[in-house]
Scaffold this motif. Sequence first.
Motif, PDB file in Angstrom:
ATOM      1  N   ALA A  77      75.645   1.328  53.531  1.00  0.00           N
ATOM      2  CA  ALA A  77      74.935   1.881  52.369  1.00  0.00           C
ATOM      3  C   ALA A  77      75.773   2.950  51.677  1.00  0.00           C
ATOM      4  O   ALA A  77      75.894   2.963  50.445  1.00  0.00           O
ATOM      5  N   TRP A  78      76.372   3.840  52.455  1.00  0.00           N
ATOM      6  CA  TRP A  78      77.234   4.867  51.870  1.00  0.00           C
ATOM      7  C   TRP A  78      78.458   4.238  51.213  1.00  0.00           C
ATOM      8  O   TRP A  78      78.863   4.642  50.118  1.00  0.00           O
ATOM      9  N   SER A  79      79.041   3.249  51.863  1.00  0.00           N
ATOM     10  CA  SER A  79      80.219   2.586  51.304  1.00  0.00           C
ATOM     11  C   SER A  79      79.896   1.897  49.993  1.00  0.00           C
ATOM     12  O   SER A  79      80.685   1.944  49.040  1.00  0.00           O
ATOM     13  N   MET A  80      78.730   1.263  49.918  1.00  0.00           N
ATOM     14  CA  MET A  80      78.347   0.590  48.674  1.00  0.00           C
ATOM     15  C   MET A  80      78.117   1.610  47.568  1.00  0.00           C
ATOM     16  O   MET A  80      78.566   1.422  46.433  1.00  0.00           O
ATOM     17  N   GLY A  81      77.427   2.688  47.892  1.00  0.00           N
ATOM     18  CA  GLY A  81      77.196   3.739  46.894  1.00  0.00           C
ATOM     19  C   GLY A  81      78.500   4.338  46.398  1.00  0.00           C
ATOM     20  O   GLY A  81      78.687   4.537  45.187  1.00  0.00           O
ATOM     21  N   LEU A 125      87.013   0.673  50.256  1.00  0.00           N
ATOM     22  CA  LEU A 125      85.575   0.635  50.533  1.00  0.00           C
ATOM     23  C   LEU A 125      85.037  -0.790  50.540  1.00  0.00           C
ATOM     24  O   LEU A 125      84.207  -1.148  51.389  1.00  0.00           O
ATOM     25  N   VAL A 126      85.494  -1.620  49.624  1.00  0.00           N
ATOM     26  CA  VAL A 126      85.032  -3.011  49.572  1.00  0.00           C
ATOM     27  C   VAL A 126      85.502  -3.782  50.808  1.00  0.00           C
ATOM     28  O   VAL A 126      84.747  -4.583  51.377  1.00  0.00           O
ATOM     29  N   LEU A 127      86.719  -3.530  51.261  1.00  0.00           N
ATOM     30  CA  LEU A 127      87.191  -4.183  52.485  1.00  0.00           C
ATOM     31  C   LEU A 127      86.419  -3.680  53.706  1.00  0.00           C
ATOM     32  O   LEU A 127      86.121  -4.462  54.624  1.00  0.00           O
ATOM     33  N   TRP A 141      75.074  -8.513  41.306  1.00  0.00           N
ATOM     34  CA  TRP A 141      74.628  -9.618  42.153  1.00  0.00           C
ATOM     35  C   TRP A 141      74.642  -9.227  43.629  1.00  0.00           C
ATOM     36  O   TRP A 141      73.682  -9.459  44.368  1.00  0.00           O
ATOM     37  N   VAL A 142      75.720  -8.610  44.077  1.00  0.00           N
ATOM     38  CA  VAL A 142      75.821  -8.240  45.490  1.00  0.00           C
ATOM     39  C   VAL A 142      74.825  -7.126  45.830  1.00  0.00           C
ATOM     40  O   VAL A 142      74.320  -7.065  46.957  1.00  0.00           O
ATOM     41  N   SER A 143      74.491  -6.281  44.874  1.00  0.00           N
ATOM     42  CA  SER A 143      73.490  -5.236  45.112  1.00  0.00           C
ATOM     43  C   SER A 143      72.093  -5.835  45.275  1.00  0.00           C
ATOM     44  O   SER A 143      71.346  -5.451  46.185  1.00  0.00           O
ATOM     45  N   VAL A 144      71.748  -6.772  44.419  1.00  0.00           N
ATOM     46  CA  VAL A 144      70.424  -7.416  44.505  1.00  0.00           C
ATOM     47  C   VAL A 144      70.297  -8.215  45.800  1.00  0.00           C
ATOM     48  O   VAL A 144      69.302  -8.098  46.518  1.00  0.00           O
TER      49      VAL A 144
END
Length: 153
Positions: free
Chosen positions: A14-18, A70-72, A139-142
Amino acid sequence: MNLPSFLWLWKIAAWSMGLSLLAYLMLAVTGVWMFRARTSQQFPFIPLFMGGNRGVRSLHYLMGISMVSLVLLLLAIGIVGTLGHFGSLGHSSHLPAGLIVVALVLLSAFSATQISPTKPWARTLHISLNIILFVGFAWVSVTGWSVVQKYLP
């Protein structure tokens, strides 16, 4: 599998996505600044801000490297967490969404390394990929939100 809770792993995700989304936003802002500085002579505050155009470019590179990292990290967390929790991959549309975002980020990073006066296609490709990446992140968030609901008690 009889493994301990993966809640700590999902907190990191969650932190990485944010932070990935924040990096994307900062990349958009610094990218627009660099574009305006390159195409307009009327941009007086950049030389006073962050060491001029070089400072903005350095920040843009730093944010790009951060977003790729972060994405990796998110990819690794997703694979480890899903395999650990379910024992296999492909339980939702989040997997293809995530893989497409990873591919777009890596292609964008590669195209950024190619930008030069002798390769005008690279800048166009880089900007186009980043516009498409906006849709990919949405898309990846939803799909990620629906995955999170499976893990919450």
